[in-house]
Enzyme design. Structure first.
Site, PDB file in Angstrom:
ATOM      1  N   GLY A   1     -18.640 -71.933 -15.158  1.00  0.00           N
ATOM      2  CA  GLY A   1     -18.713 -73.417 -14.739  1.00  0.00           C
ATOM      3  C   GLY A   1     -19.932 -73.695 -14.095  1.00  0.00           C
ATOM      4  O   GLY A   1     -20.170 -74.530 -13.017  1.00  0.00           O
TER       5      GLY A   1
ATOM      6  N   GLY B   1     -21.203 -77.498 -13.566  1.00  0.00           N
ATOM      7  CA  GLY B   1     -20.358 -78.420 -12.789  1.00  0.00           C
ATOM      8  C   GLY B   1     -21.200 -78.772 -11.340  1.00  0.00           C
ATOM      9  O   GLY B   1     -22.346 -78.397 -11.278  1.00  0.00           O
ATOM     10  N   GLN B   2     -20.414 -79.628 -10.633  1.00  0.00           N
ATOM     11  CA  GLN B   2     -20.897 -80.011  -9.327  1.00  0.00           C
ATOM     12  C   GLN B   2     -21.278 -79.156  -8.568  1.00  0.00           C
ATOM     13  O   GLN B   2     -22.435 -79.078  -7.856  1.00  0.00           O
ATOM     14  CB  GLN B   2     -19.765 -80.954  -8.578  1.00  0.00           C
ATOM     15  CG  GLN B   2     -20.282 -81.668  -7.442  1.00  0.00           C
ATOM     16  CD  GLN B   2     -19.338 -82.249  -6.706  1.00  0.00           C
ATOM     17  OE1 GLN B   2     -18.129 -82.232  -7.049  1.00  0.00           O
ATOM     18  NE2 GLN B   2     -19.874 -83.052  -5.565  1.00  0.00           N
TER      19      GLN B   2
ATOM     20  N   ASP C   1     -21.013 -71.780 -19.277  1.00  0.00           N
ATOM     21  CA  ASP C   1     -20.418 -73.271 -19.323  1.00  0.00           C
ATOM     22  C   ASP C   1     -19.839 -73.392 -20.682  1.00  0.00           C
ATOM     23  O   ASP C   1     -20.526 -72.658 -21.619  1.00  0.00           O
ATOM     24  CB  ASP C   1     -21.321 -74.327 -18.719  1.00  0.00           C
ATOM     25  CG  ASP C   1     -20.284 -75.186 -18.111  1.00  0.00           C
ATOM     26  OD1 ASP C   1     -19.406 -75.803 -18.806  1.00  0.00           O
ATOM     27  OD2 ASP C   1     -20.382 -75.458 -16.785  1.00  0.00           O
TER      28      ASP C   1
ATOM     29  N   TYR D   1      -2.793 -78.931 -10.746  1.00  0.00           N
ATOM     30  CA  TYR D   1      -4.040 -78.430 -10.367  1.00  0.00           C
ATOM     31  C   TYR D   1      -3.697 -77.522  -9.071  1.00  0.00           C
ATOM     32  O   TYR D   1      -4.252 -76.397  -9.108  1.00  0.00           O
ATOM     33  CB  TYR D   1      -5.074 -79.499 -10.026  1.00  0.00           C
ATOM     34  CG  TYR D   1      -6.394 -79.020  -9.224  1.00  0.00           C
ATOM     35  CD1 TYR D   1      -7.161 -78.344  -9.902  1.00  0.00           C
ATOM     36  CD2 TYR D   1      -6.573 -79.368  -7.817  1.00  0.00           C
ATOM     37  CE1 TYR D   1      -8.369 -77.907  -9.275  1.00  0.00           C
ATOM     38  CE2 TYR D   1      -7.762 -79.119  -7.369  1.00  0.00           C
ATOM     39  CZ  TYR D   1      -8.770 -78.423  -7.963  1.00  0.00           C
ATOM     40  OH  TYR D   1      -9.936 -77.752  -7.236  1.00  0.00           O
TER      41      TYR D   1
ATOM     42  N   LYS E   1      -4.057 -73.597  -8.393  1.00  0.00           N
ATOM     43  CA  LYS E   1      -4.793 -73.151  -7.463  1.00  0.00           C
ATOM     44  C   LYS E   1      -3.906 -72.168  -6.300  1.00  0.00           C
ATOM     45  O   LYS E   1      -4.289 -70.981  -5.984  1.00  0.00           O
ATOM     46  CB  LYS E   1      -5.270 -74.190  -6.480  1.00  0.00           C
ATOM     47  CG  LYS E   1      -6.598 -74.878  -7.004  1.00  0.00           C
ATOM     48  CD  LYS E   1      -7.745 -74.059  -7.434  1.00  0.00           C
ATOM     49  CE  LYS E   1      -8.916 -74.604  -7.801  1.00  0.00           C
ATOM     50  NZ  LYS E   1      -9.965 -73.630  -8.367  1.00  0.00           N
TER      51      LYS E   1
HETATM   52  P1  NAD Z   1     -16.769 -79.660 -12.046  1.00  0.00           P
HETATM   53  O1  NAD Z   1     -15.635 -80.170 -13.037  1.00  0.00           O
HETATM   54  O2  NAD Z   1     -17.846 -80.518 -11.738  1.00  0.00           O
HETATM   55  O3  NAD Z   1     -17.408 -78.398 -13.295  1.00  0.00           O
HETATM   56  C1  NAD Z   1     -16.506 -77.468 -13.626  1.00  0.00           C
HETATM   57  C2  NAD Z   1     -17.169 -76.921 -14.954  1.00  0.00           C
HETATM   58  O4  NAD Z   1     -16.305 -75.999 -15.419  1.00  0.00           O
HETATM   59  C3  NAD Z   1     -17.928 -77.800 -16.080  1.00  0.00           C
HETATM   60  O5  NAD Z   1     -19.253 -77.847 -16.209  1.00  0.00           O
HETATM   61  C4  NAD Z   1     -17.093 -77.674 -17.163  1.00  0.00           C
HETATM   62  O6  NAD Z   1     -17.794 -77.799 -18.341  1.00  0.00           O
HETATM   63  C5  NAD Z   1     -16.714 -75.947 -17.162  1.00  0.00           C
HETATM   64  N1  NAD Z   1     -15.500 -75.673 -17.692  1.00  0.00           N
HETATM   65  C6  NAD Z   1     -14.329 -76.257 -17.813  1.00  0.00           C
HETATM   66  N2  NAD Z   1     -13.447 -75.470 -18.574  1.00  0.00           N
HETATM   67  C7  NAD Z   1     -14.041 -74.507 -18.897  1.00  0.00           C
HETATM   68  C8  NAD Z   1     -13.983 -73.224 -19.900  1.00  0.00           C
HETATM   69  N3  NAD Z   1     -12.923 -73.334 -20.480  1.00  0.00           N
HETATM   70  N4  NAD Z   1     -14.621 -72.528 -20.086  1.00  0.00           N
HETATM   71  C9  NAD Z   1     -16.147 -72.467 -19.389  1.00  0.00           C
HETATM   72  N5  NAD Z   1     -16.474 -73.513 -18.628  1.00  0.00           N
HETATM   73  C10 NAD Z   1     -15.402 -74.657 -18.443  1.00  0.00           C
HETATM   74  O7  NAD Z   1     -16.148 -78.681 -10.802  1.00  0.00           O
HETATM   75  P2  NAD Z   1     -16.700 -78.497  -9.690  1.00  0.00           P
HETATM   76  O8  NAD Z   1     -16.393 -79.599  -8.719  1.00  0.00           O
HETATM   77  O9  NAD Z   1     -18.135 -77.829  -9.712  1.00  0.00           O
HETATM   78  O10 NAD Z   1     -15.504 -77.319  -9.146  1.00  0.00           O
HETATM   79  C11 NAD Z   1     -15.964 -75.889  -9.250  1.00  0.00           C
HETATM   80  C12 NAD Z   1     -14.742 -75.206  -8.568  1.00  0.00           C
HETATM   81  O11 NAD Z   1     -14.750 -75.463  -7.428  1.00  0.00           O
HETATM   82  C13 NAD Z   1     -13.480 -75.478  -9.560  1.00  0.00           C
HETATM   83  O12 NAD Z   1     -12.542 -74.143  -9.426  1.00  0.00           O
HETATM   84  C14 NAD Z   1     -12.759 -76.432  -8.508  1.00  0.00           C
HETATM   85  O13 NAD Z   1     -11.328 -76.107  -8.737  1.00  0.00           O
HETATM   86  C15 NAD Z   1     -13.190 -75.891  -7.199  1.00  0.00           C
HETATM   87  N6  NAD Z   1     -13.138 -77.095  -6.111  1.00  0.00           N
HETATM   88  C16 NAD Z   1     -13.837 -78.161  -6.339  1.00  0.00           C
HETATM   89  C17 NAD Z   1     -13.889 -79.171  -5.414  1.00  0.00           C
HETATM   90  C18 NAD Z   1     -14.744 -80.436  -5.505  1.00  0.00           C
HETATM   91  O14 NAD Z   1     -14.637 -81.416  -4.288  1.00  0.00           O
HETATM   92  N7  NAD Z   1     -15.480 -80.438  -6.439  1.00  0.00           N
HETATM   93  C19 NAD Z   1     -12.945 -79.094  -4.494  1.00  0.00           C
HETATM   94  C20 NAD Z   1     -11.847 -78.049  -4.327  1.00  0.00           C
HETATM   95  C21 NAD Z   1     -12.166 -76.993  -5.189  1.00  0.00           C
END
Ligand code: NAD
Length: 323
Positions: A14, A17-18, A40, A150, A154
């Site tokens: 990932g 991602g963010q 990713d 979701y 989790k």
């Molecule tokens: P995001 O959606 O910004 O990034 C997730 C990334 O995972 C994306 O780049 C996507 O392309 C990649 N991805 C999705 N499916 C995939 C797959 N099958 N194979 C490979 N890559 C894949 O998410 P984020 O905000 O960066 O979150 C990262 C983690 O943190 C996640 O597990 C999320 O549940 C957890 N989280 C995030 C937040 C938040 O506020 N951002 C809060 C709680 C938990």
């Protein structure tokens, strides 16, 4: 300290991602760009500087064979498994959310216990809590009755991590992130995204229409604290960790109207309107703040940013992005 031998590399799934994009940057600064492998579904957006030639794998975490190849080829010793579908997107595609979130994690854990991987980080979320969970100062150990797919993935993931730790002695570590705010990468479809959207609009001199009610308080965290906390948890002595499903980690807690007021103190012309949608229902079942005594005691969790510091810093950087 996790005892990954010096030559073993770090994998971040990932990575675009963010969180992934900032975590990869922080890890590359610490260990050197070539030591950190991004993974990713798509190639990274054009990388500059030292990361331009850094290793990256384009694949789906559900593909166990391909993932095994990546672990072997790059001699991975530590995995940060972030790839996931988030809360709002997960409600639109519940089957896919279960598949990506559960198969991805199971693949990572199974491969980690058979290969020389000594530590895995996997983020959980405040989405594990539900309508019968105490909403204020939500305890570490409490009722966990998630209402979204979701949240179901989790909580299931937390139990799987704890099982692999107990049964296979795999060193899996986890944090329940609250809503994360950052200015570098657009958020990925979460319920707390409104806060980033509101700040982005304000920085561009626009008003904002919020998809939550003005008084919906939720726990939040600024990205620098999330990165620092993640690294601190991974640096901690394994014996110090008393929680092996996932740590509560609080930072700040605010409602849309409070964020709007903090913005207005800096951008007097800013106005916020409210048109709640289906995400309001998700938010109403989440805590307003969490008790993170265990994290503070076990591995010295200590976030730095409060609402004023966060608003100031976010507006400053978002204005630079607008220019
Ligand atoms: P995001 O959606 O910004 O990034 C997730 C990334 O995972 C994306 O780049 C996507 O392309 C990649 N991805 C999705 N499916 C995939 C797959 N099958 N194979 C490979 N890559 C894949 O998410 P984020 O905000 O960066 O979150 C990262 C983690 O943190 C996640 O597990 C999320 O549940 C957890 N989280 C995030 C937040 C938040 O506020 N951002 C809060 C709680 C938990």
């Amino acid at each position: 300290m996790p005892h990954t031998s010096e030559h073993m590399r770090i994998l971040v799934t990932g990575a675009n991602g963010q969180i992934g994009s900032e975590l990869v940057e922080a890890l590359r600064q610490r260990h050197g760009p070539e030591q950190v492998v991004g993974l990713d579904l798509n190639p990274p957006p054009t990388a500059n500087g030292p990361s331009a030639a850094a290793p990256f794998e384009v694949m789906d975490v559900r593909d166990r064979e391909a993932l095994a190849g990546v672990l072997d080829r790059h001699e991975i010793g530590t995995i940060y498994h972030l790839a996931s579908l988030l809360s709002a997107t997960g409600e639109q595609h519940p089957d896919r959310a279960w598949d990506v979130n559960m198969s991805g994690l199971k693949n990572v854990l199974d491969l980690a216990r058979r290969r020389p991987v000594d530590t895995v980080f996997w983020p959980s979320s405040i989405a594990v809590f539900g309508p019968t969970t105490p909403r204020d100062d939500t305890p570490q150990n409490t009722v966990l009755d998630p209402t979204t797919m979701y949240g179901v993935t989790k909580r299931s993931g937390e139990l799987l991590c704890r099982y692999y730790h107990r049964r296979y002695d795999l060193d899996v570590r986890s944090l329940r992130y609250p809503g994360l705010l950052s200015y570098k990468t657009a958020p990925g479809g979460g319920t707390t995204d409104y806060a980033i959207d509101m700040l982005t609009q304000a920085a561009a001199g626009e008003d904002y229409t919020c998809f939550l009610e003005p008084d919906t308080r939720l726990p939040m965290m600024y990205m620098p604290d999330a990165i620092q906390g993640t690294l601190a948890l991974m640096d901690a002595d394994a014996d110090a960790l008393s929680v092996r499903d996932s740590y509560n980690a609080g930072a700040l807690s605010f409602a849309p109207a409070e964020l709007a007021a903090a913005i207005r103190a800096r951008v007097p012309t800013f106005d916020c309107h409210y048109e709640p949608d289906e995400r309001q229902r998700i938010a109403e079942n989440w805590p307003s703040s969490v008790d993170d005594t265990a994290a503070r005691t076990d591995w010295d969790w200590a976030p730095e940013y409060d609402l004023d510091a966060l608003t100031e810093d976010m507006l400053h950087h978002l204005r630079e992005n607008v220019r």
